[in-house]
Design an enzyme around this catalytic site. Sequence first.
Site, PDB file in Angstrom:
ATOM      1  N   ARG A  12       0.830  -1.216   0.000  1.00 54.30           N
ATOM      2  CA  ARG A  12       0.000   0.000   0.000  1.00 54.30           C
ATOM      3  C   ARG A  12       0.857   1.255   0.000  1.00 54.30           C
ATOM      4  O   ARG A  12       1.923   1.277   0.618  1.00 54.30           O
ATOM      5  CB  ARG A  12      -0.856   0.040   1.278  1.00 54.30           C
ATOM      6  N   SER A  30       7.420  -4.964   7.384  1.00 54.13           N
ATOM      7  CA  SER A  30       7.048  -5.893   8.471  1.00 54.13           C
ATOM      8  C   SER A  30       7.862  -7.186   8.459  1.00 54.13           C
ATOM      9  O   SER A  30       7.302  -8.281   8.417  1.00 54.13           O
ATOM     10  CB  SER A  30       5.558  -6.214   8.372  1.00 54.13           C
ATOM     11  N   ASP A  66       5.369  -3.040  11.568  1.00 52.23           N
ATOM     12  CA  ASP A  66       3.907  -2.874  11.707  1.00 52.23           C
ATOM     13  C   ASP A  66       3.454  -2.926  13.165  1.00 52.23           C
ATOM     14  O   ASP A  66       2.474  -2.289  13.550  1.00 52.23           O
ATOM     15  CB  ASP A  66       3.142  -3.917  10.877  1.00 52.23           C
TER      16      ASP A  66
END
Length: 907
Positions: A529, A593, A647
């Site tokens: 994203r 992450s 994350d």
Amino acid sequence: QVDRYLYHMRLSDDVLLDVMTRFQAEMVKGLGKDTNPTATVKMLPTFVRSLPDGSEKGDFLAVDLGGSQFRAHQVKVFDDGKQNSQLESKFYPTPKEVIQGNGAELFDYVADCLLDFMETKNLKNKKLPLGFTFSFPCKQTKLEEGVLLAWTKHFKVRGVQDTDVVNSLRKALQKHKASFAPAGGEPDIDVDVLALVNDTVGTMMTCGYDDQRCEVGVIIGTGTNACYMEEMRHIDLVEGDEGRMCINTEWGAFGDDGALDDLRTEFDRELDLGSLNPGKQLFEKMISSLYLGELVRLILLKMTKEGLLFNGKVSTALLTKGKIEMKHVSAMEKYKEGLSNTKEILTELNLFPSEEDCIAVQHVCTIVSFRSANLCAAALAAILTRLRENKKLLRMRTTVGIDGGLYKTHPQYAKRLHKVVRRLVPNCDVRFLLSVSGSGKGAAMVTAVAYRLAAQRKQIDAALAPFLLSLETLREVKNKMRTELEYGLKRETQASATVKMLPTYVCGTPDGTEKGKFLALDLGGTNFRVLLVKIRSGRRRSVQMYNKIFAIPLEIMQGTGEELFDHIVQCIADFLEYMGIKGARLPLGFTFSFPCRQASIDKGTLVGWTKGFKATDCEGEDVVDMLREAIRRRNEFDLDIVAVVNDTVGTMMTCGYEDPNCEIGLIAGTGSNVCYMEDMKNIEIVEGNEGKMCINTEWGGFGDNGCIDNIRTKYDKEVDEGSLNPGKQRYEKMTSGMYLGEIVRQILIDLTKQGLLFRGQISESLRKRGIFETKFLSQIESDRLALLQVRRILQQLGLDSTCEDSIIVKEVCGAVSKRAAQLCGAGLAAIVEKKRENRGVEHLQITVGVDGTLYKLHPHFSRVLRETVKELAPQCDVTFMLSEDGSGKGAALITAVAKRLHNVGQK
């Protein structure tokens, strides 16, 4: 004339559909906890939870009390794949003084007969399970117990009503055991009463052994009754919602509250008044062979008195109760014999009939027995409709096991019944299967099934036992986690620590003064994203986000590092173009992450790929440098990369923006991880002792040194060996969504191999790794989901399951996810305890920011996790706060906080 006279006994299909609706309402009443006490149809739970599946085997005894004779049986069930069984029986009379005497005499007599039978069959030194068929209404609270509600069928034994009949039989057997024991020796008879069965249930079970579609049993003989398999969730009288249980309807009492008064004729009323139990079993009195002959007699008597028969001459036979029996009615309805049977029978009764008399009498018999078949069909149609609706089917194929003298011996009865049932329920394809020795073999079948279920239960419990963690074990896990956390923080042990305790260089949480426009990138799974985040401070404090999602194809996930970062930069370019901000040099936070070793907030060296990524030339490299290089190669725009973010840290920061007390972040989703704010003085691998820094624990590697091997099961080992990184991330493989479905699959394979699931057949789909996604665990364990829907989910996975299979699968899913939540809770308890000690307080209040599909979507995970933390860290008051987009919003907030702290530093 007869037709006019018996007009009320002829029932149209509309009337029968109405009776069917009335009976359905009575069933619902009988199943409800509050309505059952006043219901006439008692809907008694039998605690028979399963039909035969063909794997039953062994020697069983059965005794059968309830008919005109008492019977003892030996049943051998062979597990040869051919559904074979062998029955040997012996009949004993039931003398009047026994069936109308007292309880002790009755059960002594039963024990005597059983012993005699065992002697004749040479069974005296064998320990055999016994099924007890007791064909009277009983209230059961378990399979091997039953309290007699009322005697029926001419039985009137004193002192038995409201007592447990199994207990009485056991006592009688004990007494005999003692008296048969040789002096000082062991008694040579050993019988274990395992099941109390009603003959109707026995009929269903016997037929169920031959045809696995059979889930209804009906008796139409001296008495009448039906039973069927009902969904547990509809049976208020029994705890639990899982699976099915056979319900003994005791439908003979239908109408005792007046529900059938409009259909009862003057003859029904007269017959009832002259019976042993006036006002009771009114439906049975309109159907069963015990009463039909008497009904015919009353009709003939009235017609004769009115001069319509026998020239008005009333003989003694017509005045004598019980003189016309069912056998007479059946014989008179043998149309093939013409009128000869009728003439013969009537002459024997001293009624001297003309041909017209014979035709009229034959017609009366037909109308009476036809009404019986009609009423029976209407109630049975109600049961079949209920079964079909329970299964949510438009059409249903099923089998009805059926027994009873009237059904078997009457020349037309069976044909009529079948025809009417099929007319009333056109959407059910019904097969009627005649039961052979239902009450004896059936009791043995129930016992055999109970025996099988008990053995299966033992094996399933054994398979799932290692997943049940005691409080003691969880405390041990918490303490070991604490030890590993300390190892990761100490300079001399950090290199070999399994819990890496990586410094993130995030040194503060949001204070509300953050503002500006920020870009965020989020790479952590199969999607990537790019976000634009606008943060406002002051009174109108808010966060606005715009984002776009891009896929990462497998060939890029597992290609070269250069290809991966070029793809990322291509996606950023698309987004900047889309938002119209290509010229602005915005500060950027990069959520990455994967385990990184950071030397500062904008430097992150990849320790190792996880979650299916395998891009080459990345491990050991600085991912921020790789991103800067790729931006340089593209040469279209420039960005200020301020922070590389995990994350988990993003999750903590997002919640920290809402609640300043949030100093821990937890991810419980595809992966599992925790971060928390640690005092700088405890972080030996970073210079400086002032303030705090967020530590990314990377706790998924906990146990990689073997410290939790004592709780790893063989299934965990199989999952680990088949994974992309064997021997690594062992704790994560026991607690995270990516692996739980795979653990479940391994257990299901094992149980199937043991013949406990899917009829012992391992399907192609069950052999496929990864077929059992964690979302299926969440769906299967949902409390709102009926077993039928569980079966549908399993069918989507190509697993053809029975109702029993679905219960077991649900139980396996529950054991695996509960352990995951408890282990996660034990780890988190170690962290909150550490925070409490750092602060030096007796009692700690703290908030944990949480994200991840397992925590958010699984029906029980979050509750079990919270309960475990509370139990293991009682001095900590922990609030759990769901994070809104930790990896996107969180990255922007970290970037904003880093900018704020940087500006403060410069000033």
